[in-house]
Motif scaffolding. Structure first.
Motif: not given
Length: 224
Positions: A90-95
């Motif tokens: 989830l933390a890798c989703r940039e927007t």
């Protein structure tokens, strides 16, 4: 890349990777709608380049290696590690749009799996689609390599379907594009299998910009 699975596992993989799986992946363009509107993607060739870049530097370096780690955590009964990698995904989703895509499809798959009597070790937690896919694959005894191919296919089919509407592409062009991009999948999976924990992550600024700007478009076909 050798993939071996039982007939039952193969059938479950086809079910899990099907576009008819009711998780809502078809509702999201993941930045592609803005890219088309802005003139960044205007043809089948530019669509192929856009998606190939995401496959090589996005899925191969984030989603696929994280699927492996979630699957292995489930194999070993390491629930703390499973929760860690779920948060990592989830933390890798940039927007906000990319995060919504991940959680909306992930939570939808978890609701479906509950109806199919698949145990949920992450109750009352926001779940990445990657994590939910790993849960289903492990429960249904789908081979890890096959699960990786299924995850990539699920993403690829949704993105080509979106491009068919947006670019637009003809049906034959779309099938040709799927065939061309399929050839890149084994290399993406091998890359995913080779990465250490410290090597996970991607940098696709154009994708992040397109996704962030998508929610401000005057009209949209896809969710933002």
């Amino acid at each position: 890349m050798a993939i071996t699975t039982t007939d039952a596992g193969l059938l479950r993989l086809l079910q899990l990777s099907s576009a008819s799986l009711p998780v809502g992946g078809y509702a999201f363009s993941q930045g592609l709608e803005y890219a088309v509107d802005a003139g960044w993607v205007r043809s089948a060739e530019e669509t192929r380049a856009w998606l190939e870049l995401q496959l090589r530097h996005g899925l191969a370096r984030v989603d696929c290696p994280l699927l492996l780690r979630c699957y292995e955590a489930l194999e070993e009964g390491a629930m703390d590690r499973l929760r860690y990698w779920n948060r990592y995904a989830l933390a890798c989703r940039e927007t906000r749009e990319l995060l919504l895509t991940d959680t909306a499809t992930g939570n939808a798959l978890m609701r479906l799996l509950a109806q199919l009597e698949v145990p949920d070790p992450l109750a009352e937690t926001e779940v990445s689609f990657v994590t939910a896919f790993a849960l289903a694959a492990r429960h249904w005894q789908i081979d890890k390599n096959a699960a990786l191919a299924g995850l990539v296919w699920s993403w690829l089919e949704n993105q080509v379907a979106a491009a068919t509407k947006l670019v637009p592409l003809g049906q034959t062009q779309a099938q040709k594009l799927l065939g061309e991009l399929q050839l890149q999948v084994p290399a993406a999976i091998e890359c995913a299998r080779s990465l250490d924990d410290s090597e996970l992550g991607s940098g696709l600024p154009a994708l992040a910009i397109a996704s962030a700007r998508h929610e401000h478009m005057y009209t949209r076909l896809f969710r933002s």
